[in-house]
Design a protein around this motif. Structure first.
Motif, PDB file in Angstrom:
ATOM      1  N   LEU A  89       0.824  -1.212   0.000  1.00 57.28           N
ATOM      2  CA  LEU A  89       0.000   0.000   0.000  1.00 57.28           C
ATOM      3  C   LEU A  89       0.857   1.260   0.000  1.00 57.28           C
ATOM      4  O   LEU A  89       0.522   2.253  -0.654  1.00 57.28           O
ATOM      5  N   PHE A 122      -5.142   8.135   1.477  1.00 50.15           N
ATOM      6  CA  PHE A 122      -5.891   6.999   2.026  1.00 50.15           C
ATOM      7  C   PHE A 122      -5.019   5.746   2.063  1.00 50.15           C
ATOM      8  O   PHE A 122      -5.063   4.973   3.033  1.00 50.15           O
ATOM      9  N   ASN A 123      -4.219   5.534   1.020  1.00 46.38           N
ATOM     10  CA  ASN A 123      -3.313   4.384   1.005  1.00 46.38           C
ATOM     11  C   ASN A 123      -2.286   4.467   2.126  1.00 46.38           C
ATOM     12  O   ASN A 123      -1.975   3.458   2.777  1.00 46.38           O
ATOM     13  N   CYS A 126      -3.890   3.639   5.456  1.00 45.70           N
ATOM     14  CA  CYS A 126      -4.025   2.182   5.576  1.00 45.70           C
ATOM     15  C   CYS A 126      -2.676   1.524   5.840  1.00 45.70           C
ATOM     16  O   CYS A 126      -2.594   0.538   6.594  1.00 45.70           O
ATOM     17  N   THR A 127      -1.607   2.057   5.235  1.00 51.65           N
ATOM     18  CA  THR A 127      -0.264   1.536   5.508  1.00 51.65           C
ATOM     19  C   THR A 127       0.090   1.671   6.981  1.00 51.65           C
ATOM     20  O   THR A 127       0.578   0.724   7.615  1.00 51.65           O
ATOM     21  N   LEU A 129      -1.963   2.012   9.517  1.00 48.90           N
ATOM     22  CA  LEU A 129      -2.824   1.197  10.362  1.00 48.90           C
ATOM     23  C   LEU A 129      -2.423  -0.275  10.323  1.00 48.90           C
ATOM     24  O   LEU A 129      -2.437  -0.962  11.359  1.00 48.90           O
ATOM     25  N   CYS A 130      -2.063  -0.771   9.137  1.00 46.73           N
ATOM     26  CA  CYS A 130      -1.627  -2.171   9.031  1.00 46.73           C
ATOM     27  C   CYS A 130      -0.344  -2.411   9.821  1.00 46.73           C
ATOM     28  O   CYS A 130      -0.235  -3.393  10.573  1.00 46.73           O
TER      29      CYS A 130
END
Length: 237
Positions: A89, A122-123, A126-127, A129-130
């Motif tokens: 991501l 947004f990517n 998400c990066t 958060l992962c």
């Protein structure tokens, strides 16, 4: 601060965070434990997502890869998947950010570039958060085993890779949030075509207003004015 400078700062933050997150995958010390004794018997046990090793006092390491992916503990499999997803991501987020930033010459109109850079943000969120979830899950397993009095196996402590992953996740989330704000700014700002169109519409409305029509109706034609001045009675005196 201008929007372009803010986007450059967000790109530096997110790229730095993505590099830190990516560097945690090959890092050795996810969890570490040492046995202190004499110089000969001192040893350091450490492990990551791919292997477990022991290093003696002479600096020689003996490592053993995890034999089977299906035989691994569930938390290690989840951490592997989350970290690989975070790296992927972050890569696509960097590509979209380069296309959508205002300082680049690709991407089309400002509104299109705003959508692209917000998708990149947004990517990156998400990066972060992962990676944050993977590091926190791994750290929770270490701390729960360390403070469990019934756990009699080798106990480990938090390694350096976890702190690097947490730092990279924070940078990705902060920079991605700044990128997401570009969407509202891009939609609020109007293009030159729209501004010219608004000016044309306003001028048309002004011409069609009743005041302009009455002023044109009350103004006598030029021919009438000239004829009345030509046949004035004072002209024959």
């Amino acid at each position: 601060m201008s929007s372009m400078a803010r986007e450059i700062m967000a790109f530096v933050l997110t790229t730095s965070g993505w590099v830190l997150v990516s560097s945690t995958l090959p890092t050795d010390y996810w969890k570490v434990s040492s046995i202190d004794g004499t110089v000969i018997t001192t040893a350091t046990f450490w492990s990551n997502l791919w292997k477990t090793c022991v290093t003696d006092s002479t600096g020689i390491s003996n490592c053993k890869d995890f034999p089977s992916m299906l035989a691994l503990d569930g938390y290690i499999q989840v951490c592997r998947g989350l970290m690989i997803a975070a790296v992927c991501l972050g890569f696509f987020g960097s590509v979209f950010a380069l296309v959508g930033m205002k300082c680049t010459k690709v991407g089309g109109l400002d509104q299109t570039k705003a959508r692209i850079v917000s998708f990149a943000g947004f990517n990156f969120v998400c990066t972060g958060l992962c990676s944050l979830t993977a590091c926190s899950l791994y750290a929770h397993r270490i701390t729960s085993e360390f403070f469990d009095p019934m756990y009699v196996a080798q106990k480990y402590e938090l390694g350096a890779a976890l702190f690097i992953g947490w730092a990279g996740s924070t940078l990705c989330i902060l920079g991605g949030g700044v990128f997401c704000l570009s969407l509202t700014e891009g939609m609020s700002s109007s293009s030159p075509y729209q501004s010219d169109r608004k000016t044309f519409v306003k001028s048309g409305v002004a011409l069609m207003s009743p005041q302009s029509q009455t002023s044109h109706a009350r103004r006598p034609p030029p021919d009438c004015i000239s004829s009345s001045q030509q046949f004035d009675k004072n002209a024959y005196v």
